[in-house]
Design a protein around this motif. Structure first.
Motif, PDB file in Angstrom:
ATOM      1  N   ALA A   1      -8.757  -0.900   1.529  1.00  0.00           N
ATOM      2  CA  ALA A   1      -7.932  -1.843   0.774  1.00  0.00           C
ATOM      3  C   ALA A   1      -7.812  -1.369  -0.670  1.00  0.00           C
ATOM      4  CB  ALA A   1      -8.540  -3.241   0.818  1.00  0.00           C
ATOM      5  N   ILE A   2      -6.585  -1.154  -1.108  1.00  0.00           N
ATOM      6  CA  ILE A   2      -6.300  -0.833  -2.513  1.00  0.00           C
ATOM      7  C   ILE A   2      -5.294  -1.867  -2.995  1.00  0.00           C
ATOM      8  CG2 ILE A   2      -5.385   0.862  -4.132  1.00  0.00           C
ATOM      9  CD1 ILE A   2      -6.259   3.055  -2.204  1.00  0.00           C
TER      10      ILE A   2
ATOM     11  N   ASN B   1      -4.180   2.617   3.965  1.00  0.00           N
ATOM     12  CA  ASN B   1      -4.629   1.509   3.121  1.00  0.00           C
ATOM     13  C   ASN B   1      -3.749   0.288   3.282  1.00  0.00           C
ATOM     14  OD1 ASN B   1      -2.544   2.888   1.253  1.00  0.00           O
ATOM     15  ND2 ASN B   1      -3.029   1.015   0.126  1.00  0.00           N
ATOM     16  N   ALA B   2      -4.378  -0.851   3.074  1.00  0.00           N
ATOM     17  CA  ALA B   2      -3.697  -2.131   2.892  1.00  0.00           C
ATOM     18  C   ALA B   2      -3.563  -2.395   1.395  1.00  0.00           C
ATOM     19  CB  ALA B   2      -4.490  -3.242   3.576  1.00  0.00           C
ATOM     20  N   VAL B   3      -2.874  -3.489   1.021  1.00  0.00           N
ATOM     21  CA  VAL B   3      -2.485  -3.647  -0.378  1.00  0.00           C
ATOM     22  C   VAL B   3      -3.153  -4.826  -1.090  1.00  0.00           C
ATOM     23  CG1 VAL B   3      -0.316  -2.386  -0.154  1.00  0.00           C
ATOM     24  CG2 VAL B   3      -0.366  -4.840   0.359  1.00  0.00           C
ATOM     25  N   SER B   4      -4.170  -5.402  -0.478  1.00  0.00           N
ATOM     26  CA  SER B   4      -5.089  -6.331  -1.144  1.00  0.00           C
ATOM     27  C   SER B   4      -6.343  -6.368  -0.294  1.00  0.00           C
ATOM     28  CB  SER B   4      -4.483  -7.732  -1.292  1.00  0.00           C
ATOM     29  OG  SER B   4      -4.393  -8.377  -0.030  1.00  0.00           O
ATOM     30  N   GLN B   5      -7.399  -6.942  -0.836  1.00  0.00           N
ATOM     31  CA  GLN B   5      -8.653  -6.979  -0.082  1.00  0.00           C
ATOM     32  C   GLN B   5      -8.512  -7.842   1.165  1.00  0.00           C
ATOM     33  OE1 GLN B   5     -11.110  -4.813  -1.140  1.00  0.00           O
ATOM     34  NE2 GLN B   5      -9.432  -4.289  -2.544  1.00  0.00           N
TER      35      GLN B   5
ATOM     36  N   ARG C   1      -4.124  16.096   8.376  1.00  0.00           N
ATOM     37  CA  ARG C   1      -4.941  16.407   7.203  1.00  0.00           C
ATOM     38  C   ARG C   1      -4.162  16.255   5.911  1.00  0.00           C
ATOM     39  NH1 ARG C   1      -7.367  20.303  10.743  1.00  0.00           N
ATOM     40  NH2 ARG C   1      -5.786  21.855  10.243  1.00  0.00           N
ATOM     41  N   ARG C   2      -2.816  16.216   6.011  1.00  0.00           N
ATOM     42  CA  ARG C   2      -1.975  16.182   4.801  1.00  0.00           C
ATOM     43  C   ARG C   2      -1.264  14.853   4.591  1.00  0.00           C
ATOM     44  NH1 ARG C   2       1.940  21.052   5.520  1.00  0.00           N
ATOM     45  NH2 ARG C   2       1.546  20.789   7.745  1.00  0.00           N
ATOM     46  N   ILE C   3      -1.533  13.842   5.435  1.00  0.00           N
ATOM     47  CA  ILE C   3      -0.765  12.593   5.391  1.00  0.00           C
ATOM     48  C   ILE C   3      -1.690  11.415   5.119  1.00  0.00           C
ATOM     49  CG2 ILE C   3       0.649  11.000   6.755  1.00  0.00           C
ATOM     50  CD1 ILE C   3       1.653  13.450   8.335  1.00  0.00           C
ATOM     51  N   VAL C   4      -1.213  10.504   4.245  1.00  0.00           N
ATOM     52  CA  VAL C   4      -1.832   9.187   4.084  1.00  0.00           C
ATOM     53  C   VAL C   4      -0.733   8.146   4.254  1.00  0.00           C
ATOM     54  CG1 VAL C   4      -3.685  10.024   2.582  1.00  0.00           C
ATOM     55  CG2 VAL C   4      -1.560   9.162   1.563  1.00  0.00           C
TER      56      VAL C   4
ATOM     57  N   ARG D   1      -4.654   5.253 -10.117  1.00  0.00           N
ATOM     58  CA  ARG D   1      -5.947   5.957 -10.211  1.00  0.00           C
ATOM     59  C   ARG D   1      -6.765   5.742  -8.937  1.00  0.00           C
ATOM     60  NH1 ARG D   1      -6.091   3.717 -15.680  1.00  0.00           N
ATOM     61  NH2 ARG D   1      -5.653   5.345 -17.216  1.00  0.00           N
ATOM     62  N   GLU D   2      -6.723   4.520  -8.409  1.00  0.00           N
ATOM     63  CA  GLU D   2      -7.493   4.229  -7.210  1.00  0.00           C
ATOM     64  C   GLU D   2      -6.935   4.981  -6.000  1.00  0.00           C
ATOM     65  OE1 GLU D   2      -9.475   0.305  -5.045  1.00  0.00           O
ATOM     66  OE2 GLU D   2      -8.301   0.068  -6.890  1.00  0.00           O
ATOM     67  N   TYR D   3      -5.622   5.133  -5.935  1.00  0.00           N
ATOM     68  CA  TYR D   3      -5.041   5.942  -4.856  1.00  0.00           C
ATOM     69  C   TYR D   3      -5.551   7.380  -4.934  1.00  0.00           C
ATOM     70  CZ  TYR D   3      -1.746   2.680  -2.718  1.00  0.00           C
ATOM     71  OH  TYR D   3      -1.203   1.641  -2.011  1.00  0.00           O
ATOM     72  N   PHE D   4      -5.597   7.928  -6.125  1.00  0.00           N
ATOM     73  CA  PHE D   4      -6.080   9.300  -6.262  1.00  0.00           C
ATOM     74  C   PHE D   4      -7.566   9.400  -5.915  1.00  0.00           C
ATOM     75  CE2 PHE D   4      -2.081  10.327  -8.124  1.00  0.00           C
ATOM     76  CZ  PHE D   4      -1.969  11.704  -8.007  1.00  0.00           C
TER      77      PHE D   4
END
Length: 532
Positions: free
Chosen positions: A277-278, A252-256, A194-197, A517-520
């Motif tokens: 994807a971010i 998340n990945a780092v492009s679409q 619950r606390r990890i990404v 901002r997108e990560y948040f």
């Protein structure tokens, strides 16, 4: 210390400034840009890493073209000692570590862990040192030591962000701590999750690290977890990316495009976090020249700024003793980590068409580093250095690719070339830096470029986006240069309009402010939407 619940960003390397060489390449520079934007936006982020004794090597090219590496001592006296000491058991021996902190380069607080005693400094001697024991020990200090350091510092952490798999032992530490509080393993795992990404980067299989369970046990990396419990998280061999996906509530990945690739690549992993994807971004105040920013929407002023940046790059080439490049030549830049899938030499493989490019006023500048223990990467560097010597005034190779040289190249070239084997480029942030300075991208439709490219408006696509084939991509590269790029170069008003379109695109859509901002908004949120 700010007591606001924070995101703890874990990464093995940070590219903050060339004077502080605790980074090797794109992963570290991305991490540096991330924590700079977090500071600019006043968002609650703290960062955790290791204080390397020598960091990554300074590259030198010998008379035979072969690269060698030096490991100079660098200034780290500006770091503040927090007074916190943590212990991590490595190979059955307690390793006391100090915790230093800095925000010198305009970034969120960065806590760096280092062994306190000289006899333990083998662990942090060099970034990404070869060998099973140093690598596991480094990852233990980052993950296990990092969690313990934040606990002793009293920083309330809401979300632990593992940027790449190197930090996943932090997850084992969180689970072990919950089990000490009498939670059974499944509940402790769920509590940690619950606390990890988690952010996955490379789609190249060899870049996703594995360790045998017996080695982890020998190194004391398993903590109090049983073999069956560790195996349930990462398998045996223990895959650091698989562990990251199973430890995280969201990934998340780092492009679409990389998102599509990663979801397919890890589809076989049971109980993995969903991968969104971010797309990466870059820190504009670090990478965009002030004169480009000041030019605003005036293409004439942008061209004047670019001319000055072109001269600065050519002066640096001359300062390094390379034959000068023609002032009027269209300068194509290629600077990357030396890896086979990036195909540094692709443009050189058709010698007849290459000579025709030289005849039409094209010059090339290359730079790049290989890992000191990577024989294939060193061979790539050597070949580029040697080919530059056979084409004086047409091709230059600049040694010791670092952040300072990266700024010069992504500001001073006219065209930024990228030709990886699709879809193996996860993102490609150097292209964003170039675009933000009006340097036009000429790239395979891989990584970030499919999201950005408007062919003939803000840059050019090489090929049609199909999977990589060397012969087809080589033909498409030269055809695009001959039919699209050179005609645009001969039309100055059009070229300047394209430069302005490039700056607008990169500044509005590919900044690290947007990325953070997108990560948040999408990764750090603590509601249950999208959680496994």
């Amino acid at each position: 210390m700010n007591r606001t619940p924070s995101v703890a960003y874990f990464c093995m390397e940070y590219g903050l400034h060339e004077s502080f060489p605790i980074y090797s390449g794109g992963l570290g520079v991305l991490a540096g840009d991330f924590i700079k934007s977090a500071r600019d936006l006043q968002l609650p982020v703290v960062a955790v890493g290791l204080r390397w004794e020598h960091g990554y090597g300074a590259q030198r090219i010998g008379p035979d073209g072969r690269p060698s590496y030096e490991y100079p001592v660098y200034d780290h006296g500006f770091m503040r000692d927090t007074g916190v000491r943590v212990r991590v058991r490595v190979r059955g021996e307690e390793v006391p570590c100090s915790v230093k902190v800095t925000d010198r380069f305009g970034h969120a607080p960065l806590f760096l862990i280092e062994p306190y005693r000289p006899e333990h400094r083998w662990i942090t001697n060099r970034l990404y040192e070869a060998g099973t024991d140093p690598r596991i020990a480094q990852e233990m200090l980052l993950g296990i030591g990092g969690v313990r350091a934040l606990r002793w510092l009293g920083v309330p952490i809401e979300t632990y962000h593992f940027n790449e798999g190197h930090a996943v032992f932090a997850g084992l530490e969180l689970i072990a701590g919950a089990m000490e509080d009498s939670l059974p393993f499944p509940d402790a795992w769920s509590d940690a999750r619950r606390r990890i990404v988690f952010t996955t980067h490379t789609p190249v299989a060899a870049g996703n690290e594995e360790h045998s369970l017996s080695d982890l046990r020998r190194m004391s990396a398993c903590l109090e977890l049983s073999d069956a419990e560790v195996r349930a998280i990462g398998g045996d061999p223990f895959n650091m990316t698989v562990a990251g996906l199973r430890l995280a509530r969201r990934a998340n990945a780092v492009s679409q495009l990389h998102g599509e690739t990663a979801r397919a690549m890890w589809a076989h992993v049971s109980d993995a976090a969903p991968i969104v994807a971010i797309t990466n971004g870059v820190h504009a105040p670090t990478w965009q020249d002030e004169s480009v920013l000041a030019a605003g929407d005036d293409p004439g002023a942008l061209w004047i700024a670019h001319q000055s940046l072109r001269r600065a790059l050519r002066l640096e080439i001359a300062r390094r003793g390379a034959p000068p490049l023609d002032e009027s030549a269209m300068l194509i830049g290629f600077a990357r980590r030396a890896a086979g899938y990036k195909r540094s030499d692709l443009i050189l493989r058709d010698r007849d068409r290459l000579e025709r490019l030289f005849g039409r006023g094209v010059a090339l500048v290359f730079s790049g580093k290989a890992h000191p223990d990577d024989a294939h990467g060193s061979q790539i560097v050597s070949e580029l250095a040697l080919v530059a010597r056979t084409h004086p005034g047409k091709i230059a190779f600049l040694e010791n690719y670092d952040m300072a040289l990266g700024r010069l190249l992504t500001r001073g070239c006219d065209v930024w070339l990228n030709n990886p084997v699709r879809p193996l480029e996860a993102s490609g942030t150097s292209g964003m830096k170039a675009a933000m300075n009006g340097v036009l991208n000429l790239s395979i439709l891989d990584g970030w470029w499919p999201e950005a490219c408007e062919h003939g408006t803000n840059g050019w696509a090489i090929g049609d986006g199909s999977s990589g084939d060397d012969a087809r991509d080589l033909d498409a590269l030269h055809a695009t240069l001959e039919r699209d790029v050179l005609p645009a170069w001969s039309d100055p008003p059009r070229w300047r309009r394209m430069m302005l379109a490039s700056v607008r695109m990169a500044s509005s859509r590919f900044s690290s402010d947007r990325m953070v901002r997108e990560y948040f908004d999408r990764l750090y949120r603590t509601d249950s939407a999208g959680a496994p």
